[in-house]
Write a protein that holds these residues in place. Structure first.
Motif, PDB file in Angstrom:
ATOM      1  N   GLY A  14       4.693   6.177  -5.030  1.00  0.00           N
ATOM      2  CA  GLY A  14       4.015   6.729  -3.868  1.00  0.00           C
ATOM      3  C   GLY A  14       2.828   5.944  -3.355  1.00  0.00           C
ATOM      4  O   GLY A  14       2.153   6.382  -2.411  1.00  0.00           O
ATOM      5  N   ARG A  15       2.546   4.771  -3.944  1.00  0.00           N
ATOM      6  CA  ARG A  15       1.429   3.980  -3.428  1.00  0.00           C
ATOM      7  C   ARG A  15       1.700   3.594  -1.988  1.00  0.00           C
ATOM      8  O   ARG A  15       2.835   3.408  -1.578  1.00  0.00           O
ATOM      9  CB  ARG A  15       1.219   2.725  -4.286  1.00  0.00           C
ATOM     10  CG  ARG A  15       0.542   2.983  -5.618  1.00  0.00           C
ATOM     11  CD  ARG A  15       0.363   1.689  -6.376  1.00  0.00           C
ATOM     12  NE  ARG A  15       1.661   1.124  -6.754  1.00  0.00           N
ATOM     13  CZ  ARG A  15       1.849  -0.146  -7.083  1.00  0.00           C
ATOM     14  NH1 ARG A  15       0.842  -0.985  -7.057  1.00  0.00           N
ATOM     15  NH2 ARG A  15       3.035  -0.567  -7.420  1.00  0.00           N
ATOM     16  N   LYS A  16       0.615   3.464  -1.224  1.00  0.00           N
ATOM     17  CA  LYS A  16       0.747   3.227   0.201  1.00  0.00           C
ATOM     18  C   LYS A  16      -0.023   1.997   0.641  1.00  0.00           C
ATOM     19  O   LYS A  16      -1.102   1.697   0.117  1.00  0.00           O
ATOM     20  CB  LYS A  16       0.261   4.450   0.985  1.00  0.00           C
ATOM     21  CG  LYS A  16       1.026   5.720   0.632  1.00  0.00           C
ATOM     22  CD  LYS A  16       0.420   6.938   1.279  1.00  0.00           C
ATOM     23  CE  LYS A  16       1.178   8.209   0.844  1.00  0.00           C
ATOM     24  NZ  LYS A  16       0.598   9.419   1.438  1.00  0.00           N
ATOM     25  N   PHE A  17       0.528   1.318   1.620  1.00  0.00           N
ATOM     26  CA  PHE A  17      -0.113   0.159   2.229  1.00  0.00           C
ATOM     27  C   PHE A  17      -0.262   0.425   3.721  1.00  0.00           C
ATOM     28  O   PHE A  17       0.641   0.974   4.359  1.00  0.00           O
ATOM     29  CB  PHE A  17       0.740  -1.090   2.007  1.00  0.00           C
ATOM     30  CG  PHE A  17       0.343  -2.250   2.882  1.00  0.00           C
ATOM     31  CD1 PHE A  17       0.950  -2.456   4.117  1.00  0.00           C
ATOM     32  CD2 PHE A  17      -0.658  -3.114   2.478  1.00  0.00           C
ATOM     33  CE1 PHE A  17       0.581  -3.503   4.930  1.00  0.00           C
ATOM     34  CE2 PHE A  17      -1.040  -4.178   3.292  1.00  0.00           C
ATOM     35  CZ  PHE A  17      -0.419  -4.375   4.504  1.00  0.00           C
ATOM     36  N   TYR A  18      -1.399   0.011   4.260  1.00  0.00           N
ATOM     37  CA  TYR A  18      -1.633   0.076   5.699  1.00  0.00           C
ATOM     38  C   TYR A  18      -2.178  -1.251   6.173  1.00  0.00           C
ATOM     39  O   TYR A  18      -3.069  -1.826   5.525  1.00  0.00           O
ATOM     40  CB  TYR A  18      -2.616   1.192   6.049  1.00  0.00           C
ATOM     41  CG  TYR A  18      -2.149   2.577   5.659  1.00  0.00           C
ATOM     42  CD1 TYR A  18      -2.621   3.197   4.513  1.00  0.00           C
ATOM     43  CD2 TYR A  18      -1.220   3.259   6.446  1.00  0.00           C
ATOM     44  CE1 TYR A  18      -2.191   4.464   4.156  1.00  0.00           C
ATOM     45  CE2 TYR A  18      -0.781   4.528   6.094  1.00  0.00           C
ATOM     46  CZ  TYR A  18      -1.273   5.116   4.940  1.00  0.00           C
ATOM     47  OH  TYR A  18      -0.835   6.374   4.576  1.00  0.00           O
ATOM     48  N   SER A  19      -1.694  -1.707   7.297  1.00  0.00           N
ATOM     49  CA  SER A  19      -2.258  -2.928   7.864  1.00  0.00           C
ATOM     50  C   SER A  19      -3.647  -2.622   8.407  1.00  0.00           C
ATOM     51  O   SER A  19      -3.972  -1.472   8.732  1.00  0.00           O
ATOM     52  CB  SER A  19      -1.362  -3.457   8.984  1.00  0.00           C
ATOM     53  OG  SER A  19      -1.383  -2.581  10.100  1.00  0.00           O
ATOM     54  N   ASP A  20      -4.461  -3.641   8.506  1.00  0.00           N
ATOM     55  CA  ASP A  20      -5.830  -3.450   8.982  1.00  0.00           C
ATOM     56  C   ASP A  20      -5.863  -2.881  10.398  1.00  0.00           C
ATOM     57  O   ASP A  20      -6.792  -2.160  10.765  1.00  0.00           O
ATOM     58  CB  ASP A  20      -6.577  -4.782   8.946  1.00  0.00           C
ATOM     59  CG  ASP A  20      -6.893  -5.225   7.527  1.00  0.00           C
ATOM     60  OD1 ASP A  20      -7.178  -6.418   7.336  1.00  0.00           O
ATOM     61  OD2 ASP A  20      -6.853  -4.377   6.612  1.00  0.00           O
ATOM     62  N   SER A  21      -4.864  -3.200  11.183  1.00  0.00           N
ATOM     63  CA  SER A  21      -4.862  -2.765  12.579  1.00  0.00           C
ATOM     64  C   SER A  21      -4.647  -1.255  12.740  1.00  0.00           C
ATOM     65  O   SER A  21      -4.962  -0.696  13.794  1.00  0.00           O
ATOM     66  CB  SER A  21      -3.787  -3.519  13.359  1.00  0.00           C
ATOM     67  OG  SER A  21      -2.504  -3.265  12.811  1.00  0.00           O
ATOM     68  N   VAL A  22      -4.125  -0.603  11.723  1.00  0.00           N
ATOM     69  CA  VAL A  22      -3.853   0.839  11.837  1.00  0.00           C
ATOM     70  C   VAL A  22      -4.567   1.662  10.781  1.00  0.00           C
ATOM     71  O   VAL A  22      -4.533   2.901  10.828  1.00  0.00           O
ATOM     72  CB  VAL A  22      -2.341   1.133  11.760  1.00  0.00           C
ATOM     73  CG1 VAL A  22      -1.584   0.403  12.858  1.00  0.00           C
ATOM     74  CG2 VAL A  22      -1.779   0.810  10.375  1.00  0.00           C
ATOM     75  N   LYS A  23      -5.230   1.002   9.851  1.00  0.00           N
ATOM     76  CA  LYS A  23      -5.869   1.715   8.749  1.00  0.00           C
ATOM     77  C   LYS A  23      -6.854   2.761   9.283  1.00  0.00           C
ATOM     78  O   LYS A  23      -7.649   2.488  10.176  1.00  0.00           O
ATOM     79  CB  LYS A  23      -6.578   0.716   7.849  1.00  0.00           C
ATOM     80  CG  LYS A  23      -6.945   1.233   6.470  1.00  0.00           C
ATOM     81  CD  LYS A  23      -7.452   0.100   5.599  1.00  0.00           C
ATOM     82  CE  LYS A  23      -6.359  -0.898   5.271  1.00  0.00           C
ATOM     83  NZ  LYS A  23      -6.817  -1.980   4.377  1.00  0.00           N
TER      84      LYS A  23
END
Length: 126
Positions: A59-68
């Protein structure tokens, strides 16, 4: 695996959308168990970029800087569906959004677009 993204549309700046991606197995014995699911987007004249990923194991999640801070990825394992809740949308979020399975997940770079489905158009405009 077949992936079907939906939920796109026209929204004003500051608005919200929730994208959905339903995964279904195609072919006898095919497993719906990739390492990760991801959302990607491609705007006209720009390269495709990763938006967000979720590790299918833990369940770990990643977000790009542009949408974080504006986007939340989630999954419903019973429905085999991955969601992307997008808030405070900006004109630069305008793109075709795709969901995909990935054979890898890393906290710093996200995931790959191994197998994607048909995208859904998101247009942010006043």
């Amino acid at each position: 695996v077949q992936l079907q993204a939906s939920g796109g549309g026209l929204v004003q700046p500051g608005g919200s959308l929730r994208l959905s991606c339903v995964a279904s197995a195609s072919g006898f014995g095919f497993s719906l168990d990739p390492t990760a699911y991801g959302w990607f987007r491609q705007a006209p004249g720009k390269e495709r970029e990763v938006v967000s990923c979720i590790n299918n194991k833990d369940g770990r999640k990643f977000y790009s800087d542009s949408v974080k801070g504006r986007v939340t990825i989630s999954r419903d394992n019973v429905k085999n569906t991955v969601y992307l809740q997008m808030n405070n949308l900006k004109p630069e979020d305008t793109a075709v959004y795709y969901c995909a399975t990935s054979h890898y997940y890393y906290d710093d770079v996200g995931c790959a677009m191994d197998l994607g489905g048909k995208g859904t158009q998101v247009t942010v405009s006043s």
